[in-house]
Each structure stands twice: as C-alpha cells, then as structure tokens.
Write a protein that holds these residues in place. Structure first.
Motif, PDB file in Angstrom:
ATOM      1  N   ASP A  21       0.866  -1.174   0.000  1.00 19.77           N
ATOM      2  CA  ASP A  21       0.000   0.000   0.000  1.00 19.77           C
ATOM      3  C   ASP A  21       0.905   1.228   0.000  1.00 19.77           C
ATOM      4  O   ASP A  21       1.270   1.762   1.042  1.00 19.77           O
ATOM      5  CB  ASP A  21      -0.901  -0.022   1.251  1.00 19.77           C
ATOM      6  CG  ASP A  21      -1.893   1.117   1.298  1.00 19.77           C
ATOM      7  OD1 ASP A  21      -1.675   2.145   0.608  1.00 19.77           O
ATOM      8  OD2 ASP A  21      -2.872   0.986   2.039  1.00 19.77           O
ATOM      9  N   TYR A  22       1.300   1.652  -1.185  1.00 20.08           N
ATOM     10  CA  TYR A  22       2.258   2.744  -1.332  1.00 20.08           C
ATOM     11  C   TYR A  22       1.839   3.984  -0.538  1.00 20.08           C
ATOM     12  O   TYR A  22       2.642   4.586   0.162  1.00 20.08           O
ATOM     13  CB  TYR A  22       2.364   3.157  -2.796  1.00 20.08           C
ATOM     14  CG  TYR A  22       3.166   2.280  -3.725  1.00 20.08           C
ATOM     15  CD1 TYR A  22       3.323   0.916  -3.535  1.00 20.08           C
ATOM     16  CD2 TYR A  22       3.754   2.839  -4.843  1.00 20.08           C
ATOM     17  CE1 TYR A  22       4.053   0.151  -4.418  1.00 20.08           C
ATOM     18  CE2 TYR A  22       4.480   2.078  -5.737  1.00 20.08           C
ATOM     19  CZ  TYR A  22       4.622   0.737  -5.528  1.00 20.08           C
ATOM     20  OH  TYR A  22       5.343  -0.016  -6.409  1.00 20.08           O
ATOM     21  N   GLU A  23       0.577   4.378  -0.689  1.00 16.65           N
ATOM     22  CA  GLU A  23       0.115   5.627  -0.068  1.00 16.65           C
ATOM     23  C   GLU A  23       0.256   5.596   1.450  1.00 16.65           C
ATOM     24  O   GLU A  23       0.788   6.534   2.055  1.00 16.65           O
ATOM     25  CB  GLU A  23      -1.336   5.903  -0.468  1.00 16.65           C
ATOM     26  CG  GLU A  23      -1.837   7.248   0.022  1.00 16.65           C
ATOM     27  CD  GLU A  23      -3.232   7.584  -0.487  1.00 16.65           C
ATOM     28  OE1 GLU A  23      -3.714   8.662  -0.116  1.00 16.65           O
ATOM     29  OE2 GLU A  23      -3.824   6.787  -1.245  1.00 16.65           O
ATOM     30  N   ASN A  24      -0.205   4.522   2.083  1.00 15.65           N
ATOM     31  CA  ASN A  24      -0.103   4.451   3.543  1.00 15.65           C
ATOM     32  C   ASN A  24       1.331   4.256   4.013  1.00 15.65           C
ATOM     33  O   ASN A  24       1.721   4.795   5.050  1.00 15.65           O
ATOM     34  CB  ASN A  24      -1.026   3.362   4.096  1.00 15.65           C
ATOM     35  CG  ASN A  24      -2.455   3.847   4.164  1.00 15.65           C
ATOM     36  OD1 ASN A  24      -2.707   4.982   4.577  1.00 15.65           O
ATOM     37  ND2 ASN A  24      -3.384   3.022   3.735  1.00 15.65           N
ATOM     38  N   LEU A  25       2.118   3.495   3.278  1.00 17.28           N
ATOM     39  CA  LEU A  25       3.528   3.355   3.646  1.00 17.28           C
ATOM     40  C   LEU A  25       4.247   4.702   3.576  1.00 17.28           C
ATOM     41  O   LEU A  25       5.054   5.033   4.439  1.00 17.28           O
ATOM     42  CB  LEU A  25       4.217   2.338   2.738  1.00 17.28           C
ATOM     43  CG  LEU A  25       3.855   0.875   2.980  1.00 17.28           C
ATOM     44  CD1 LEU A  25       4.381   0.002   1.854  1.00 17.28           C
ATOM     45  CD2 LEU A  25       4.384   0.399   4.325  1.00 17.28           C
ATOM     46  N   ALA A  26       3.928   5.487   2.566  1.00 17.62           N
ATOM     47  CA  ALA A  26       4.582   6.793   2.390  1.00 17.62           C
ATOM     48  C   ALA A  26       4.249   7.753   3.535  1.00 17.62           C
ATOM     49  O   ALA A  26       5.043   8.645   3.845  1.00 17.62           O
ATOM     50  CB  ALA A  26       4.190   7.403   1.059  1.00 17.62           C
TER      51      ALA A  26
END
Length: 179
Positions: A21-26
């Motif tokens: 989950d790119y967005e939450n990891l970022a």
C-alpha cells in the motif's frame, strides 16, 4: 526511514506486486524505494525502460511526492538456459568475461533499452553454469543511463540499487558521464 516496495507498473492488487500500500507506507516513511527490477519471469529484460517508467507513473498516482520516491535499479542480470524456466542472477561485473569466454554475442534491444547476450557453454568445469545455450539479459551503461533519465524526468529523490558491489568498477564514471 525508507521502505522498499515492489514495482507495480500495472496497478495490480494481488500477489507480490500488489501487496504494498504505497500511499499508507509513504505516510510513515521518509522514502519509498521502488524496486524496479526482476521484470521477466521468462527470458526477458531485467528492467525494461517502459516497465520502469510505468512503475514510476503508478507510484506517482498514489499521492506520493516525487521527492519521496527513490528508483531502485538492478546491478545484475538474469541468465536463462534454453528450455528452462528458472534463471540465474549474474553480477554485472561478471557479464563481459562470461560472454567473452564463451564467444557470445551482445545485442542491444532498442525497445526495452536493455542489452542481452547469447552464448553456449560447452563442457567447462571452471564455469558455475552447466553446459547449454543461454540468453542473458542485463544492464549496461546505456540501459542504466536511460533509466536514470527517468529520475530526472519525474524529479525523483534519487536512485538505489540491488546491490552495490555487483557493478563493474568503471560503472560510476561511465554511467554518470554526460547526464
């Protein structure tokens, strides 16, 4: 804090590529390193320029600043024996000697912006690969330069690799010359 994430050029939601989950990891990391390599399951580019660019474009659709993205590039190639579906990783610093030792031919594929070598290993006890016909897709100065230009095009934070020490000793001067 940096988090390495699988490249996801097609927005997959399942499997290895879709599990991040790119967005939450970022939100919780200083940087996301997109591991833009191991593109091909069968003989093919390790990281074609189109695949790498689509991976960057996907990441940018996930509400991530380009300055949080680091592009991970391969400093190795993948060697497939004809008739086999599995591959052997080959460090970049070994490619030229392997191809030369077996009288191979290197061809640059302009579409993928990736070189490949074809060669045949006869009975050679010094070689770690068994006898057979091989195709080796790898990276060189030209292919890496094309991918590094994507870092500039999309204003990304920078680049990383898998893995330092697998590149040829002259790599850094050659690749970054004229960029």
């Amino acid at each position: 804090v940096s988090v390495a994430v699988a490249a996801n050029p097609f927005g997959w939601t399942k499997g290895w590529h879709g599990s991040y989950d790119y967005e939450n990891l970022a939100k919780h990391a200083d940087y996301l390193m997109v591991m833009a390599y191991d593109e091909s399951c069968l003989a093919g580019p390790t990281a074609s320029v189109g695949w790498v660019e689509k991976s960057i474009q996907y990441a940018l659709t996930q509400n991530i600043s380009p300055q949080k993205l680091v592009l991970g590039l391969p400093f190795y190639g993948r060697c497939w024996m004809q008739g086999q579906s599995n591959s052997q990783a080959i460090s970049l610093y070994l490619v030229n000697s392997l191809v030369k030792r077996h009288n191979g031919t290197i061809i640059f594929d302009t579409k993928s912006q990736s070189p490949k070598a074809v060669f045949t290993i006869k009975h050679d006890k010094k070689d770690p690969l068994p006898p057979g016909a091989y195709t080796l897709w790898f990276e060189n100065e030209q292919s890496l330069r094309a991918k590094i230009k994507l870092i500039q095009k999309y204003n990304l934070k920078g680049l990383g690799s898998w893995s330092l020490g697998q590149e040829d000793s002259s790599f850094w001067n050659k690749v970054f010359k004229n960029i």
